[in-house]
Design an enzyme around this catalytic site. Sequence first.
Site, short mmCIF file in Angstrom:
data_model
loop_
_atom_site.label_atom_id
_atom_site.label_comp_id
_atom_site.label_asym_id
_atom_site.label_seq_id
_atom_site.Cartn_x
_atom_site.Cartn_y
_atom_site.Cartn_z
CG HIS A 9 -2.21 -0.82 1.06
ND1 HIS A 9 -2.34 -2.03 1.00
CD2 HIS A 9 -3.48 -0.37 0.75
CE1 HIS A 9 -3.24 -2.40 0.63
NE2 HIS A 9 -4.35 -1.78 0.71
N1 LIG Z 1 -13.05 -9.15 0.88
C1 LIG Z 1 -14.19 -8.39 0.74
N2 LIG Z 1 -15.34 -8.65 0.18
C2 LIG Z 1 -16.27 -7.80 -0.10
N3 LIG Z 1 -16.34 -6.55 0.17
C3 LIG Z 1 -15.14 -6.05 0.71
C4 LIG Z 1 -14.03 -7.07 1.13
N4 LIG Z 1 -13.10 -6.43 1.66
C5 LIG Z 1 -13.55 -5.11 1.85
N5 LIG Z 1 -15.00 -4.89 1.10
C6 LIG Z 1 -15.59 -3.75 1.00
O1 LIG Z 1 -14.69 -2.70 0.90
C7 LIG Z 1 -14.86 -1.37 1.52
C8 LIG Z 1 -13.66 -0.63 1.93
O2 LIG Z 1 -13.39 -0.04 0.50
P1 LIG Z 1 -12.17 0.83 0.39
O3 LIG Z 1 -12.09 1.47 1.63
O4 LIG Z 1 -12.13 1.42 -0.83
O5 LIG Z 1 -11.05 -0.24 0.62
P2 LIG Z 1 -9.77 -0.14 1.63
O6 LIG Z 1 -10.11 -1.21 2.91
O7 LIG Z 1 -8.65 -1.11 0.90
O8 LIG Z 1 -9.23 1.20 2.18
C9 LIG Z 1 -15.70 -2.24 2.71
O9 LIG Z 1 -16.50 -1.31 3.47
C10 LIG Z 1 -16.42 -3.34 2.36
O10 LIG Z 1 -17.53 -3.16 1.92
MG LIG Z 2 -7.66 2.31 1.86
#
Ligand SMILES: Nc1ncnc2c1ncn2[C@@H]1O[C@H](COP(=O)(O)OP(=O)(O)O)[C@@H](O)[C@H]1O
Ligand SMILES: [Mg+2]
Lengths: 130, 130, 208, 208
Positions: A9
Amino acid sequence: MVGIVIVSHSSKIAEGVKEVALQMAKNHPVYTAGGTADGGIGTDPVRIQEAIEAANTGDGVVVLADLGSAVMSVGLAKEMIDPALAKSVKLANAPLVEGAIAATVEASMGSPLAKVLQTAHDARNMDKVE
Amino acid sequence: MVGIVIVSHSSKIAEGVKEVALQMAKNHPVYTAGGTADGGIGTDPVRIQEAIEAANTGDGVVVLADLGSAVMSVGLAKEMIDPALAKSVKLANAPLVEGAIAATVEASMGSPLAKVLQTAHDARNMDKVE
Amino acid sequence: MTVKDAIKEVGQAVIKDKVFLTDLDQAIGDGDHGINMARGFESVLPKIAALADDNDVAAALKAVGMGLISSVGGAAGPLYGTAFLRAAGACKGKTAIDAATAKAMLDAAIKGIQDRGKAQQGEKTMLDALIPASDAFADGIKAGKNAVECLGDAVQAAEKGVEYTKKISATKGRASYLGERSIGHQDPGATSSTIMLTALYKYLKQER
Amino acid sequence: MTVKDAIKEVGQAVIKDKVFLTDLDQAIGDGDHGINMARGFESVLPKIAALADDNDVAAALKAVGMGLISSVGGAAGPLYGTAFLRAAGACKGKTAIDAATAKAMLDAAIKGIQDRGKAQQGEKTMLDALIPASDAFADGIKAGKNAVECLGDAVQAAEKGVEYTKKISATKGRASYLGERSIGHQDPGATSSTIMLTALYKYLKQER
Ligand SMILES: Nc1ncnc2c1ncn2[C@@H]1O[C@H](COP(=O)(O)OP(=O)(O)O)[C@@H](O)[C@H]1O
Ligand SMILES: [Mg+2]
Ligand SMILES: Nc1ncnc2c1ncn2[C@@H]1O[C@H](COP(=O)(O)OP(=O)(O)O)[C@@H](O)[C@H]1O
Ligand SMILES: [Mg+2]
Ligand SMILES: [Mg+2]
Ligand SMILES: [Mg+2]
C-alpha cells in the site's frame, strides 16, 4: 531466475523492501508496485501488472503483498496479463518483508519457482525472540 | 494507550509501515527506528531506545522488528532503558508490516499490552490467497 | 603496554581489513561487515584516545562496547557490543590482566554473544572462532603458560575455527538464508574476531 | 434513457457522497472509501462521455470496470471493478436491459465480488447490500414486476442490508481488524453499493 514483485500500500515500504532484499542479492530482478498511481496509499492493479511483466525473465515470478486489498489487486493483475505468463506468477502466502527477503535470496541462487515460493512461505515461521 | 515501535533495517520501510498503520488509527503513538544513524541500511539500538521512550505513555510498548539483527538491537535497547519501563516493553514475535498494522489498531482501541502483543502475534496467521 | 594502545591496534587492524571483510560478507551476506566494523572502530578510536591514561581496562572496554553498539549498524554491533561490555564486567577495577582474568573476560564475551544471538558453536558465526580460542586459552593455562602465550594458542585455534567455518553451512545470521550454499565460504564474523585476537596478540608480544 | 446517462448519474451520486463515505470508513477503516470511489468515478466519467452513443451497455460497463480498477486504489477498486466487468459479461450485445438480464447482471457482479474477495453474506461488506438486493429483485420478477419496479424493491432491500451491517461485526476487509468494535457502524461499501443502486433507480424511474 525467478523474478520478485513487491506489492505494498505504501511506495516507501515497497522501495525499502527492495533495497534490503537487493543488499542480499545484487542485481536480482526485484520490481515494486507500491502505492497508487497518484502517489497515495493503496494499490494499483495496472502497476502490479507492469511490475510482474518487468520481473519476468522466463522462469516465473513470485509476488509478495501486504494487506487483503493488495491481494485482490494481485488477483486482478494476474487476470490482466498474458495467461501463459499468469500461470507462472504466484502470490506467496507469506509476510511481506520477511518473505520478500528470503524469496529474493532463494531466487538469486537459481532455484525454481516452487522452491522460491516455498521459501517465501516458510518465512511465516521466522521467530523473533530477543 | 500501548505505544508501537517499528524497527526496520530500512528507514523507508519503517516510515511506510507507520503511515499505513496511522491511516487505521490517527494520532496513535507510533514511533520508528529505521536504518542506521547515518541514514544507511541497518539498525541502531540507541535510536530504538529513543523510539521506545517516545512511544511509552505509561501502558507499555509493543515493538515490531524485521530481521534477526534488528531483534538483537531491540534486546540491547531494552537493556539500556529504565528497567521499570523495560518490563513493559515487548518485542512481538510477528511479521513486521502485518503485525504492526494489526497491533496499532488493537492498541488504538485501548487494549492492554498482552492483548496488543497477542494481536501482533496472530498476524503470523494472516492468509494471502487470491 | 596500555589498554588504550591495545584497543588502537585492534581497531586499526579491523579498519585495515575493511574491504576483505566486506568481500567475505558479500559472498554469503549483505556485503557490509567490513564497512560496519570499520565504521564502528572509526567511531570508537577517538573516544578511546580521549580516555584518562589510568589503564582502567574495564572503562576502556565499556567505551568500546558502547561505541560499537551505537555505530556498527549490523548484527555485529549488538554482538560485539555486548561482548565488550561483558568482558569489561569481568575485569572491573583491574589495570593489569593475568591469564585467569583474560580467560574469564573471553568467556564473558562469548556468553554475551550467545545471550544476544542465541547461537551455538557450529552455526557458522564468530563463535566458531571464539569458542575454540577460549578452549585453547584454557589448555594453555593448564599447561602453565602465561597470558600472552595462552593468547598465542587462542589465535591459532581461532584461525582453525575460521577454516572450519568454510566447511559448514550457516544456521544463524543472514548467511542462513543461503543454507547449504554458504558452504565453501568463511564466516565474516569469525574472521573479524580472529583479526582482533591476532592484533591484540601481536601488540602484547611486541610490548612484552 | 441511455447507459451513458445512467452511469453519469450513478457516478455523480457517488462523488456527491464522497465525504459521507469517507467518514464511514474513518470509523471502521482507513478513511478513504469516499476518496477512493470519487477518484474512481472522476476518472471513469470522462471516458464514458467519450463513448459512442450506440447504447452498448456491455462496452460502457466494461469501461467503468477498467476505469475503477486503475484508479480506485482501495479494496473497492478490484471488487467493484470485477463486479462491473462481470455485469458487462452478462449483457453482451444488448442495448436494452429487461428484468431477467438485469438480474443476471446483478448476480454476475455479486459472483465477481465473491470470487475476488472471498466474502459471504454477513461479513459486513458490500455483499450485505447487494445480495439482499438481488433476492428482492428475484422476488419482484416472480411477482411479475418490470425491471424498474424490481430495482425499486432491490434498493429497499439494500437499504435494509446497510442497516443490518450496523448490527454485525466485520470479518472481512480492514474493519475486521476492529472485530466486535466494528458493531454499531454501517459498512462503507454496503453504503456505496446502495448509493449506486439508488441513483440508477431514480434515473430509470424518472426517464420512464
Ligand atoms: N473481501 C471483501 N469482500 C467484499 N467486500 C469487501 C471486502 N473487503 C472490503 N470490502 C468492502 O470494501 C469496503 C472498503 O473499501 P475501501 O475503503 O475503498 O478499501 P480499503 O479497505 O482498501 O481502504 C468495505 O466497506 C467493504 O464493503
Ligand atoms: Mg484504503
Ligand atoms: N545470532 C548470531 N550469533 C553470533 N554471531 C552472529 C549471529 N548472527 C550473525 N552473526 C555474526 O555476524 C556476522 C555478520 O555481521 P554483519 O555483517 O555486521 O551483520 P549483518 O548480518 O546484520 O549485516 C556473521 O558473519 C556472523 O559471524
Ligand atoms: Mg552483513
Ligand atoms: Mg547488514
Ligand atoms: Mg478504506
